[in-house]
Motif scaffolding. Structure first.
Motif, PDB file in Angstrom:
ATOM      1  N   LEU A  87       0.835  -1.193   0.000  1.00  0.00           N
ATOM      2  CA  LEU A  87       0.000   0.000   0.000  1.00  0.00           C
ATOM      3  C   LEU A  87       0.874   1.250   0.000  1.00  0.00           C
ATOM      4  CD1 LEU A  87      -2.863   1.095   0.040  1.00  0.00           C
ATOM      5  CD2 LEU A  87      -2.807   1.010   2.546  1.00  0.00           C
ATOM      6  N   LEU A 145      -7.320   0.034  -2.409  1.00  0.00           N
ATOM      7  CA  LEU A 145      -7.453  -0.519  -1.062  1.00  0.00           C
ATOM      8  C   LEU A 145      -7.862  -1.989  -1.100  1.00  0.00           C
ATOM      9  CD1 LEU A 145      -9.206   2.505   0.702  1.00  0.00           C
ATOM     10  CD2 LEU A 145      -6.811   1.810   0.901  1.00  0.00           C
ATOM     11  N   ALA A 148      -4.834  -3.943  -1.784  1.00  0.00           N
ATOM     12  CA  ALA A 148      -4.006  -4.083  -0.580  1.00  0.00           C
ATOM     13  C   ALA A 148      -4.558  -5.193   0.315  1.00  0.00           C
ATOM     14  CB  ALA A 148      -3.960  -2.759   0.183  1.00  0.00           C
ATOM     15  N   LYS A 199      -4.256   2.509   6.923  1.00  0.00           N
ATOM     16  CA  LYS A 199      -3.846   1.188   7.395  1.00  0.00           C
ATOM     17  C   LYS A 199      -4.321   0.958   8.810  1.00  0.00           C
ATOM     18  CE  LYS A 199      -0.705  -1.309   6.073  1.00  0.00           C
ATOM     19  NZ  LYS A 199       0.504  -2.114   5.841  1.00  0.00           N
TER      20      LYS A 199
END
Length: 205
Positions: A87, A145, A148, A199
């Motif tokens: 990420l 996202l 990720a 995160k």
């Protein structure tokens, strides 16, 4: 004589000359003092040509912005973003592309445009192309996202507003630190701002 000149320079050629003249003048004259007469003189055309298409300076600058930011608005570059394996790497890549686009359009043009947009209190002149650009950005962020997560990275659930953070961050940085955003600065923005927001474990891969 002016009308004859304009007849010979219709369409894209005339439009490009008007845009270029405006951009050049904005580097020499405060945009709040810029007049249609100055632009007409610089573009070797008549003031009537400008008023026929743009009732106000905001309308003109809005068209210049849309024209120069076509790549940014269309969002084709999103399709070319690669999976960097983390990420952190994806965010660095995204901000690097945003900054390159910002410089290509011209930070002075964009900053002046955003200032003038603030004068539109009722938000009555926001171009439709803006909405499409926001939609493209949000979709790209959701895909990033999700990518990720598929790698096993822990990602927070965030709002639509938060998904705009990477682009809003670049805009703000260019507004207050124009010309001072290098790769090192981008990495700091990713490590200190974006990763803690997106995160779940704040672990920088």
């Amino acid at each position: 004589m002016d009308e004859q000149k304009n007849m010979r320079r219709r369409g894209d050629e005339l439009l490009e000359s008007l845009f270029d003249a405006t951009i050049k003048l904005m580097n020499e004259v405060r945009h709040t003092n810029l007049t249609f007469q100055q632009i007409a003189d610089a573009a070797n055309t008549s003031r009537t040509v400008l008023y026929r298409r743009w009732p106000t300076m905001l309308d003109l600058l809005q068209d210049i912005y849309a024209h120069k930011a076509k790549k940014l608005f269309e969002g084709d570059f999103f399709d070319k973003l690669e999976d960097t394996g983390s990420l952190r790497g994806d965010f660095i890549q995204l901000l690097t592309v945003y900054q390159r686009m910002y410089l290509e359009i011209g930070a002075e043009i964009l900053n002046n445009y955003y200032y003038l947009r603030m004068q539109d209190k009722e938000n009555t002149k926001e171009p439709t192309i803006h909405t499409h650009a926001v939609d493209r950005h949000i979709k790209a962020m959701k895909d990033l996202l999700k990518q990720a997560q598929s790698r096993g990275e822990k990602v927070r659930e965030v709002s639509i507003i938060t998904l705009m953070l990477p682009f809003d961050l670049i805009r703000m940085e260019n507004l207050i630190r124009m010309g001072n955003i290098d790769q090192s600065r981008i990495q700091i923005m990713v490590d200190d701002v974006l990763l803690p927001v997106f995160k779940d474990d704040n672990y920088h891969l």
